[in-house]
Design a protein around this motif. Sequence first.
Motif, PDB file in Angstrom:
ATOM      1  N   ALA A 284      -5.616   4.624   6.565  1.00 23.84           N
ATOM      2  CA  ALA A 284      -4.767   4.735   5.372  1.00 23.84           C
ATOM      3  C   ALA A 284      -3.359   4.243   5.671  1.00 23.84           C
ATOM      4  O   ALA A 284      -2.748   3.519   4.873  1.00 23.84           O
ATOM      5  CB  ALA A 284      -4.746   6.175   4.884  1.00 23.84           C
ATOM      6  N   GLN A 285      -2.829   4.614   6.824  1.00 24.80           N
ATOM      7  CA  GLN A 285      -1.496   4.157   7.211  1.00 24.80           C
ATOM      8  C   GLN A 285      -1.469   2.647   7.399  1.00 24.80           C
ATOM      9  O   GLN A 285      -0.502   1.973   7.010  1.00 24.80           O
ATOM     10  CB  GLN A 285      -1.061   4.861   8.499  1.00 24.80           C
ATOM     11  CG  GLN A 285      -0.845   6.351   8.342  1.00 24.80           C
ATOM     12  CD  GLN A 285      -0.432   7.024   9.644  1.00 24.80           C
ATOM     13  OE1 GLN A 285      -0.095   6.361  10.628  1.00 24.80           O
ATOM     14  NE2 GLN A 285      -0.464   8.346   9.672  1.00 24.80           N
ATOM     15  N   ARG A 286      -2.524   2.116   7.996  1.00 20.55           N
ATOM     16  CA  ARG A 286      -2.574   0.671   8.244  1.00 20.55           C
ATOM     17  C   ARG A 286      -2.587  -0.105   6.931  1.00 20.55           C
ATOM     18  O   ARG A 286      -1.971  -1.164   6.829  1.00 20.55           O
ATOM     19  CB  ARG A 286      -3.830   0.339   9.068  1.00 20.55           C
ATOM     20  CG  ARG A 286      -3.962  -1.133   9.460  1.00 20.55           C
ATOM     21  CD  ARG A 286      -4.914  -1.277  10.636  1.00 20.55           C
ATOM     22  NE  ARG A 286      -6.249  -0.818  10.304  1.00 20.55           N
ATOM     23  CZ  ARG A 286      -7.301  -1.615  10.134  1.00 20.55           C
ATOM     24  NH1 ARG A 286      -7.164  -2.918  10.259  1.00 20.55           N
ATOM     25  NH2 ARG A 286      -8.484  -1.115   9.857  1.00 20.55           N
ATOM     26  N   TYR A 287      -3.262   0.427   5.917  1.00 23.65           N
ATOM     27  CA  TYR A 287      -3.261  -0.251   4.630  1.00 23.65           C
ATOM     28  C   TYR A 287      -1.870  -0.239   4.004  1.00 23.65           C
ATOM     29  O   TYR A 287      -1.373  -1.268   3.542  1.00 23.65           O
ATOM     30  CB  TYR A 287      -4.266   0.408   3.676  1.00 23.65           C
ATOM     31  CG  TYR A 287      -4.207  -0.186   2.289  1.00 23.65           C
ATOM     32  CD1 TYR A 287      -4.639  -1.491   2.048  1.00 23.65           C
ATOM     33  CD2 TYR A 287      -3.669   0.528   1.219  1.00 23.65           C
ATOM     34  CE1 TYR A 287      -4.562  -2.055   0.784  1.00 23.65           C
ATOM     35  CE2 TYR A 287      -3.597  -0.033  -0.049  1.00 23.65           C
ATOM     36  CZ  TYR A 287      -4.035  -1.325  -0.259  1.00 23.65           C
ATOM     37  OH  TYR A 287      -3.945  -1.892  -1.506  1.00 23.65           O
ATOM     38  N   LEU A 288      -1.232   0.919   4.000  1.00 25.04           N
ATOM     39  CA  LEU A 288       0.080   1.016   3.374  1.00 25.04           C
ATOM     40  C   LEU A 288       1.163   0.304   4.190  1.00 25.04           C
ATOM     41  O   LEU A 288       2.268   0.077   3.679  1.00 25.04           O
ATOM     42  CB  LEU A 288       0.456   2.485   3.168  1.00 25.04           C
ATOM     43  CG  LEU A 288      -0.419   3.238   2.152  1.00 25.04           C
ATOM     44  CD1 LEU A 288      -0.036   4.713   2.099  1.00 25.04           C
ATOM     45  CD2 LEU A 288      -0.316   2.614   0.758  1.00 25.04           C
ATOM     46  N   SER A 289       0.850  -0.071   5.425  1.00 24.43           N
ATOM     47  CA  SER A 289       1.783  -0.833   6.267  1.00 24.43           C
ATOM     48  C   SER A 289       1.466  -2.325   6.287  1.00 24.43           C
ATOM     49  O   SER A 289       2.139  -3.095   6.976  1.00 24.43           O
ATOM     50  CB  SER A 289       1.730  -0.308   7.706  1.00 24.43           C
ATOM     51  OG  SER A 289       2.032   1.064   7.774  1.00 24.43           O
ATOM     52  N   ASN A 290       0.471  -2.748   5.533  1.00 20.93           N
ATOM     53  CA  ASN A 290      -0.041  -4.116   5.639  1.00 20.93           C
ATOM     54  C   ASN A 290       0.888  -5.138   4.997  1.00 20.93           C
ATOM     55  O   ASN A 290       1.454  -4.905   3.930  1.00 20.93           O
ATOM     56  CB  ASN A 290      -1.423  -4.191   4.989  1.00 20.93           C
ATOM     57  CG  ASN A 290      -2.106  -5.517   5.236  1.00 20.93           C
ATOM     58  OD1 ASN A 290      -1.883  -6.475   4.522  1.00 20.93           O
ATOM     59  ND2 ASN A 290      -2.921  -5.561   6.266  1.00 20.93           N
ATOM     60  N   HIS A 291       1.045  -6.261   5.662  1.00 20.72           N
ATOM     61  CA  HIS A 291       1.788  -7.390   5.086  1.00 20.72           C
ATOM     62  C   HIS A 291       0.992  -8.679   5.293  1.00 20.72           C
ATOM     63  O   HIS A 291       1.550  -9.728   5.607  1.00 20.72           O
ATOM     64  CB  HIS A 291       3.201  -7.493   5.660  1.00 20.72           C
ATOM     65  CG  HIS A 291       3.278  -7.385   7.166  1.00 20.72           C
ATOM     66  ND1 HIS A 291       3.052  -8.457   8.006  1.00 20.72           N
ATOM     67  CD2 HIS A 291       3.541  -6.317   7.955  1.00 20.72           C
ATOM     68  CE1 HIS A 291       3.196  -8.066   9.268  1.00 20.72           C
ATOM     69  NE2 HIS A 291       3.481  -6.769   9.271  1.00 20.72           N
ATOM     70  N   PHE A 292      -0.322  -8.583   5.127  1.00 26.84           N
ATOM     71  CA  PHE A 292      -1.240  -9.714   5.251  1.00 26.84           C
ATOM     72  C   PHE A 292      -1.265 -10.275   6.674  1.00 26.84           C
ATOM     73  O   PHE A 292      -1.523 -11.469   6.867  1.00 26.84           O
ATOM     74  CB  PHE A 292      -0.904 -10.833   4.255  1.00 26.84           C
ATOM     75  CG  PHE A 292      -0.964 -10.421   2.818  1.00 26.84           C
ATOM     76  CD1 PHE A 292      -2.153  -9.989   2.254  1.00 26.84           C
ATOM     77  CD2 PHE A 292       0.168 -10.444   2.021  1.00 26.84           C
ATOM     78  CE1 PHE A 292      -2.218  -9.601   0.927  1.00 26.84           C
ATOM     79  CE2 PHE A 292       0.118 -10.058   0.690  1.00 26.84           C
ATOM     80  CZ  PHE A 292      -1.079  -9.635   0.138  1.00 26.84           C
ATOM     81  N   SER A 293      -0.982  -9.428   7.665  1.00 29.50           N
ATOM     82  CA  SER A 293      -1.036  -9.899   9.054  1.00 29.50           C
ATOM     83  C   SER A 293      -2.446 -10.375   9.374  1.00 29.50           C
ATOM     84  O   SER A 293      -3.438  -9.781   8.944  1.00 29.50           O
ATOM     85  CB  SER A 293      -0.630  -8.783  10.010  1.00 29.50           C
ATOM     86  OG  SER A 293      -1.358  -7.610   9.752  1.00 29.50           O
TER      87      SER A 293
END
Length: 468
Positions: A284-293
Amino acid sequence: MTNTLSACTSILIGKQASIDGSIMIGRNEDAKAAWPKHMVVHQRGELGKRFISKETKLELVLPGESARYTATPEWTDRDGLFEEDGINEYDVAMSATESAYSNQLVLGYDPHVEHGLNEEAMITVVLPFVKTAREGVQRLGDLIAKYGSGETNGVLFADNDEAWYFENGSGHYWVAQRIPDDSYAVVANQLAIQEVDFNDPENFMFHPTIREFVEENHLNPNPAGFNFRQIFGTADRADAVYSEPRVWIGHQLFSPRSSQAEQPESADLPFIVKPDRRLSIFDAQRYLSNHFSGTPYDPLGSGPLSHRFRPISLAKTQESHILQTGRQTGANIHWLAMRVTAESTYVPFFNGITDVPAPYKRGKLPAQLNSAYWIFKHASVLVDSHPHDFLPLLEDVQKERNAAAIKFIKETDQALANYHGSARASFLTQQSENFATDTMNAYKKLTLELITKMTDYSPLNFTTDENL
């Protein structure tokens, strides 16, 4: 923040879709790059008997004594509270709101209301007065049906058993859908709910006359069903660039097998999706931190597509939260990351706490470095100056704090059996404060390291011949 919508991103995860059986609802609050947030704990009965919105002037009589609840209000109440998210003493979690947009046809028949219930007040007048997620949906729906709203919004609810997503599609009309236990949903500034089953009260709630409203005004382009997104929402070029890619990347992260054919600009991405594997708090954290990396669309990249789409994590994130329920009573977790999600750390606060550390209650303009908001912001601004050099240092801190959080939660859970009543609340409060303080100290240490390394980046440097 009057008349300024928070352009957020949300995630909801059912209990059978999570790795530990918990329910998670989370959202990035995106509005301004420098606009401090606080965290508070409202005590039982604190709100009094009446509420008046500073934004819309709506006046409400509150239904009895308010419950204790956590919240993240603005640093100033000049334009309203904007409490945004929290968990109450009955283990009900609420996040408000995911800003969305209604089409002109619908708004012609049911316009937004100038003095209605908006994002600014939703947490304050709903969360302290409900004991289940369903009660939260019903109270919010009743208030909007009666007083109207000046915005189109999505609202997240959860308790120890289920998660719900609520949307109002116009001034007064709304629907809500229960997230299936084995599924998740990601939402990005669009109306998301699709087919509504009016004969399934276990999984759908709605305005009592919404079908008559749609039929009388000839609003349904496909009368064979009732697709709320199609009837009330938008599907234009702005959606394709601004909203749909954020939903697409969530499906790519969690359901790559079933979403291979999806494209970033697809207009018909599903709302409810089953993950290919069970999801953890870090997913969940990784999704909300995502910037299309890892894709050509990463704004930290240098290719021609690097700024094509609006990323999930961006400079205008004020705070990000994940509300984790389905754990021990009073030990559900309000995870809070101040500032840019990709450059911050989620700190776990148990909902049984009675207070938060002083730095979380401070923060204003201009910056003050005794504030949690500005402590995390300070580090992120320094990292932004040389991201390719400094991101690895930040990521080391994030990894250490993430592992420490899991250890901290496990140890606290194990010790809880020894505490009861007020002693239990005091223990949870002290535990949460200790971890939050350790995390702030880790970011202060990182900031000093970054400043030290930056001293040699000055353009006034000169390479001197070794013979001189």
